[in-house]
Enzyme design. Structure first.
Site: not given
Ligand code: BG6
Length: 481
Positions: A46, A137, A167, A171, A205, A224, A229, A327
């Protein structure tokens, strides 16, 4: 005549995901000469701008200033400033695409926009036979909203055209789990409740939520990370051997695991789960702000969750799966721990009994890629009257083992972008998987709401609220910290 060139449309092309992941991935693919010939990339956002200003922005974000490859990628990049969720925006995009072979439309957008954008694109006639839709996602915020989104998408496109990204499936180490389980005869006979005591899956993380708080505050850790994941990792650990690696063969097995997850109840909420939110602490040796300070107001969203999941089927009856993610934790670590049962009887006398530890297979996915199995050994030396024992790791550091051949560590999105362009859906999530995962996560959210479970504070830079240790220790086990 040659087919018209393919087009990749990045909706949200100036956003965080595009800048941090998608464009660097495209650059890497460009360096390796893997992008389809003639591919054009149209970023849509945008914000005001044109192709020249967009290229400049992207260049400023990309770390590797790879001369020639960057020049080639840059020449493919175009920018369209519009709102693709509005009819005139979708029309403008259609004009910009013009004649194209394959059209891949990547939704790097907030999930709440998926349905309206799909409607607008469909009405503009942009979703045809040769269009593929790539959805990030989470799809929806719960089962109901995800069904609504999936229904709008199903009206516009066939399931074979829809690529739902998680994603983690891109990996290398996650795919290696499939190789570990099904390319070695060693593990499979032991991969069940007869030999395995419990499983731990940790995705820790160190990063804060930071300026993603607008999205995150509405979703929290269960939506999330757990819904996608974490549950995908659980599926790959727990699924039955598929007949082959064909997309639906694998996805059928994953969905069976999700359907076997025991629903959470309000009674289980207190005992089997811990909800946390970080408060001020230290991260990487520096003072770190609380989550609420980042959001700028009080928040009831969890930034940490730990829970015990049970898979009610023959293979996993009685084996707890301890899951945790958060986190601002003490360390960045993603790992799967398969804890085997203790020997049924020790012949080593009182010292040996104390020394002996059950075998543990640790699959570390991040930051290092390592697979190690602890094996009991005799401690060298005379050991006095009794034989003394010690655990030693049988370790396979993938970086060391593969050296050069292991190659550069790829961004997970590289593999997934290529698979979408090739039309291979194996590493993407099918609609029923997404919905089954929501069913479980909705159960957790409802149980928390009914039992009034609020996030417990934990200092930034720690391993989560104290209750997270209690969760596993109550059963006589411990996290692999
Ligand atoms: C994302 C989440 O899908 O994956 C994030 O929205 C998260 O909050 C991230 O930090 C973690 O991915 P990776 O590949 O760094 O483990």
């Amino acid at each position: 005549m040659a087919d018209p060139a393919p087009v990749l449309v990045l909706l949200g092309g100036a956003g965080d995901l595009s800048m941090r992941m998608l464009l660097p991935s495209l650059l890497h693919l460009e360096m390796d000469g893997l992008l389809p010939e003639g591919l054009r990339v149209i970023a849509v956002g945008r914000a005001e701008g044109d192709a020249a200003s967009y290229r400049k922005d992207v260049k400023a974000h990309i770390k590797e200033k790879a001369g020639e490859a960057w020049d080639r990628l840059s020449a493919r990049l175009d920018y369209l400033s519009t709102d693709a969720g509005k009819p005139e925006g979708a029309e403008a995009l259609k004009d910009r695409i013009g004649e194209a072979g394959l059209i891949v439309i990547y939704y790097a957008l907030s999930p709440s926009l998926f349905a309206p954008v799909t409607k607008a694109l469909s009405e503009a006639g942009l979703i045809g036979e040769n269009t593929r839709l790539v959805l990030e996602k989470p799809i929806g915020r719960d089962l109901e909203s995800s069904r609504q989104t999936n229904a709008v998408i199903a009206e516009a496109a066939e399931e074979r055209q829809v690529f739902r990204i998680d994603h983690y499936l891109g990996k290398e180490t996650v795919q290696n789990l499939i190789a570990l389980r099904f390319a070695n005869a060693l593990f499979e006979p032991l991969w069940n409740n007869l030999a395995i005591d419990h499983v731990q899956i940790t995705v820790a993380e160190t990063q804060e939520v930071g300026d993603r708080w607008r999205y995150y505050d509405e979703y929290g850790a269960i939506r999330d990370m757990l819904q996608n994941h974490m549950l995908q990792l659980l599926c790959l650990v727990a699924m039955e051997p598929p007949s082959d690696l064909e997309a639906d063969a694998v996805r059928n097995e994953k969905v069976k695991v999700l359907r076997s997850l025991r629903p959470f109840t309000p009674e289980a909420a207190e005992k089997d789960s811990v909800r946390g939110q970080y408060v001020a602490g230290m991260a990487d040796g520096h003072p770190a702000a609380s989550y609420e300070a980042e959001v700028g107001r009080p928040s009831g969203t969890e930034t940490f969750v730990a829970l015990t999941a049970w898979i009610d089927n023959w293979r996993w009856k009685g084996v707890p799966f301890f899951l945790r993610t958060g986190k601002r934790m003490a360390e960045r670590r993603t790992e799967i721990v398969i804890q085997f049962k203790a020997v049924p009887h020790s012949i080593f006398g009182p010292y040996g009994d104390r020394d002996i530890q059950a075998n543990r297979l640790v699959i570390e996915l991040q930051p290092h890629e390592d697979i190690s199995l602890t094996i009991m050994n005799k401690r060298p030396g005379l050991n006095g009257e009794h034989m003394r024992l010690q655990p030693l790791p049988l370790s396979l550091s993938l970086a060391k083992a593969l050296g050069e051949e292991g190659g550069r560590r790829r961004i997970a999105y590289e593999r997934l972008l290529l698979d979408v362009m090739r039309g291979d859906p194996t590493l993407f999530v099918r609609r029923d998987e997404v919905e089954e995962a929501w069913r479980f996560v909705d159960g957790v959210a409802e149980a928390w709401a009914q039992a009034g479970v609020q996030p417990k504070p934990y200092p930034a830079g720690s391993w989560g609220p104290a209750g997270a240790s209690g969760l596993i220790e109550r059963s006589g086990r411990a996290w692999n910290d």
